[in-house]
Design a protein around this motif. Structure first.
Motif, mmCIF file in Angstrom:
data_model
loop_
_atom_site.group_PDB
_atom_site.id
_atom_site.type_symbol
_atom_site.label_atom_id
_atom_site.label_comp_id
_atom_site.label_asym_id
_atom_site.label_seq_id
_atom_site.Cartn_x
_atom_site.Cartn_y
_atom_site.Cartn_z
ATOM 1 N N CYS A 78 -9.841 -10.227 5.347
ATOM 2 C CA CYS A 78 -9.611 -10.867 4.047
ATOM 3 C C CYS A 78 -9.893 -12.369 4.160
ATOM 4 C CB CYS A 78 -8.180 -10.639 3.584
ATOM 5 S SG CYS A 78 -7.824 -11.412 1.988
ATOM 6 N N GLU A 80 -8.767 -14.576 2.278
ATOM 7 C CA GLU A 80 -7.560 -15.322 1.903
ATOM 8 C C GLU A 80 -6.503 -15.291 2.990
ATOM 9 O OE1 GLU A 80 -7.234 -17.234 -0.760
ATOM 10 O OE2 GLU A 80 -9.288 -16.704 -1.268
ATOM 11 N N CYS A 81 -6.258 -14.100 3.571
ATOM 12 C CA CYS A 81 -5.129 -14.022 4.516
ATOM 13 C C CYS A 81 -5.486 -13.469 5.895
ATOM 14 C CB CYS A 81 -3.945 -13.295 3.911
ATOM 15 S SG CYS A 81 -4.306 -11.888 2.922
ATOM 16 N N CYS A 111 -7.505 -5.674 0.747
ATOM 17 C CA CYS A 111 -6.590 -6.332 1.674
ATOM 18 C C CYS A 111 -5.197 -5.746 1.470
ATOM 19 C CB CYS A 111 -6.571 -7.838 1.426
ATOM 20 S SG CYS A 111 -5.300 -8.667 2.390
ATOM 21 N N CYS A 114 -2.662 -9.029 0.335
ATOM 22 C CA CYS A 114 -2.719 -9.690 -0.979
ATOM 23 C C CYS A 114 -3.331 -8.788 -2.048
ATOM 24 C CB CYS A 114 -3.481 -11.013 -0.886
ATOM 25 S SG CYS A 114 -5.267 -10.850 -0.641
HETATM 26 ZN ZN LIG Z 1 -5.619 -10.806 1.633
#
Ligand SMILES: [Zn+2]
Length: 147
Positions: A78, A80-81, A111, A114
């Protein structure tokens, strides 16, 4: 590119060094002070001093410095994370992606943290081309990439 990475958000270099050692990470930094630390000079902690402020020049430097394979496992984590993405069938993402995407794509990744959904759309294609260009440029003049 699929490499496990994290962005250090603290403001104490000692914490950064401690976290990098604990997690077995390579430090990528624009802070020359970190390069002078004994833990880095001794080779116990690997660090790369990023020379440019321009991402198109930073990436070829990192690829060359760490001898990274490109692409490694692109788009498996991911953005983002940093969590590993999981495959999803179209019926599992119905109503959660734009209608046009749902009509034209049949492979999705999600993901688990998230819940962001990824697919191989035009953005994915563009990113792949960019990675391949940057990888190809690492032995030649990287300024060409930025023009
Ligand atoms: Zn994520």
């Amino acid at each position: 590119m699929g490499y496990d990475s994290t962005f250090f958000t603290g403001d104490d270099d000692t914490d950064l060094v401690r976290q990098a050692l604990a997690e077995g990470r390579v430090v990528l930094t624009r802070d020359s002070g970190i390069m002078l630390r004994r833990v880095v000079k001794s080779g116990r902690l690997k660090a790369v001093l990023i020379e440019s402020e321009v991402p198109e020049r930073q990436l070829p430097q990192v690829i060359a410095a760490l001898e990274l394979a490109v692409p490694h496992h692109p788009f498996t984590l991911c953005l983002e994370c940093n969590r590993a993405l999981e495959a999803r069938r179209p019926e599992e993402v119905a109503g959660r992606v734009p209608p046009y995407v749902f009509k034209t794509q049949n492979q999705y990744m999600e993901c688990p943290a998230c819940r962001r959904i990824y697919w191989r759309g035009s953005h994915w294609e563009a990113m792949m081309r960019r990675l391949e260009e940057l990888a190809a440029s690492r032995d030649s003049d990287t300024e060409e990439v930025c023009k």
